[in-house]
Scaffold this active site. Structure first.
Site, mmCIF file in Angstrom:
data_model
loop_
_atom_site.group_PDB
_atom_site.id
_atom_site.type_symbol
_atom_site.label_atom_id
_atom_site.label_comp_id
_atom_site.label_asym_id
_atom_site.label_seq_id
_atom_site.Cartn_x
_atom_site.Cartn_y
_atom_site.Cartn_z
ATOM 1 N N HIS A 154 55.993 -34.328 -79.374
ATOM 2 C CA HIS A 154 56.278 -32.905 -79.786
ATOM 3 C C HIS A 154 55.197 -32.507 -81.086
ATOM 4 C CE1 HIS A 154 59.984 -32.037 -77.696
ATOM 5 N NE2 HIS A 154 60.329 -33.304 -77.540
ATOM 6 N N ALA A 201 58.356 -58.215 -78.313
ATOM 7 C CA ALA A 201 59.636 -57.491 -78.257
ATOM 8 C C ALA A 201 59.550 -56.294 -79.601
ATOM 9 C CB ALA A 201 60.943 -58.323 -78.499
#
Length: 246
Positions: A154, A201
């Site tokens: 955005h 991770a």
């Protein structure tokens, strides 16, 4: 305190069994509750089995391509734009995942396919793959749970409009074959992950990661790389490639 049944001193007698004491004792589940629980679990297993989306299912036939032996596991969190999604052979997308092509249901993208997933790729439970123009995931890519991959973002330049309504230009995302993305990895627009790359991770990929490397962090940076004739070596100092900010 009194003597126990074996005559040993200091053993504690159990309190007398009155109404209050008996109410705190564990009670065996009655047969009806046990049977109901087993039935619910069995029904859920059957739902997961029969509601899985495969190449021959009605939903699977909406896809631009849905390879043999591939599956999208039940339940699905969100799924639209199937016509612009191609999935290779023997790939699996875990339950509670989102998979979409286009800005919203019914949107006609300017690129086909928008999302392309290769052969023998496994996407972990609860993951999201959101493509507005081009997300390409290679063959034999495996991910942990809750991985998010998108080519869309955005804008925020217009301070009179909500950021959520300001769409930025999509930037292609590529994930190379044979790579592994750890639990909770986020791959941002414009990123390219090379071949045989480990992403640790919780990492955020915001640029390019080269082939044959290990990267961790936010933004992800290379900490190990493979050198022909030397094997896997630590990457440090000025030789340490870093992903660029999106």
């Amino acid at each position: 305190m009194t003597s126990g049944a074996d005559g040993s001193p200091g053993a504690t007698l159990r309190p007398a069994m009155g109404p209050m004491a008996s109410s705190s004792e564990p009670r065996a589940l009655d047969p009806l509750r046990l049977a109901t629980g087993e039935t619910i679990r069995w029904l859920w297993e059957q739902a997961a089995r029969f509601a899985t989306i495969g190449p021959r299912s009605r939903r699977g036939r909406r896809f631009g391509h849905f390879g043999t032996g591939s599956a999208i596991c039940f339940p699905v969190a969100a799924l639209f734009g199937e016509r612009y999604i191609h999935i290779g052979d023997a790939s699996m997308i875990g339950p509670y995942s989102s998979l979409s092509a286009g800005v919203s249901p019914g949107h006609v993208p300017d690129h086909d396919p928008v999302v392309k997933i290769g052969d023998r790729t496994v996407i972990g439970k609860g993951s999201g793959i959101v493509g507005h123009r081009e997300v390409v995931i290679g063959d034999d890519v495996w991910t942990g749970h809750h991985v998010y991959i998108t080519d869309a973002n955005h804008g925020y330049e217009d301070v009179t409009a909500p950021i959520g309504t300001q769409f930025a230009e999509p930037r292609p995302v590529h994930v190379g074959s044979g790579s592994w993305l750890g639990h909770g990895t986020v791959v941002l627009p414009g990123s390219t992950i090379g071949r045989h790359v480990v992403v640790g991770a919780g990492s955020v990929v915001a640029g390019d990661l080269p082939d044959l490397s290990v990267a961790v962090g936010n933004p992800a940076r290379v900490i190990r790389r493979y050198v022909l004739g030397e094997g896997w070596i630590r990457a440090d100092g000025d030789d340490l490639p870093r992903a660029e900010h999106a």
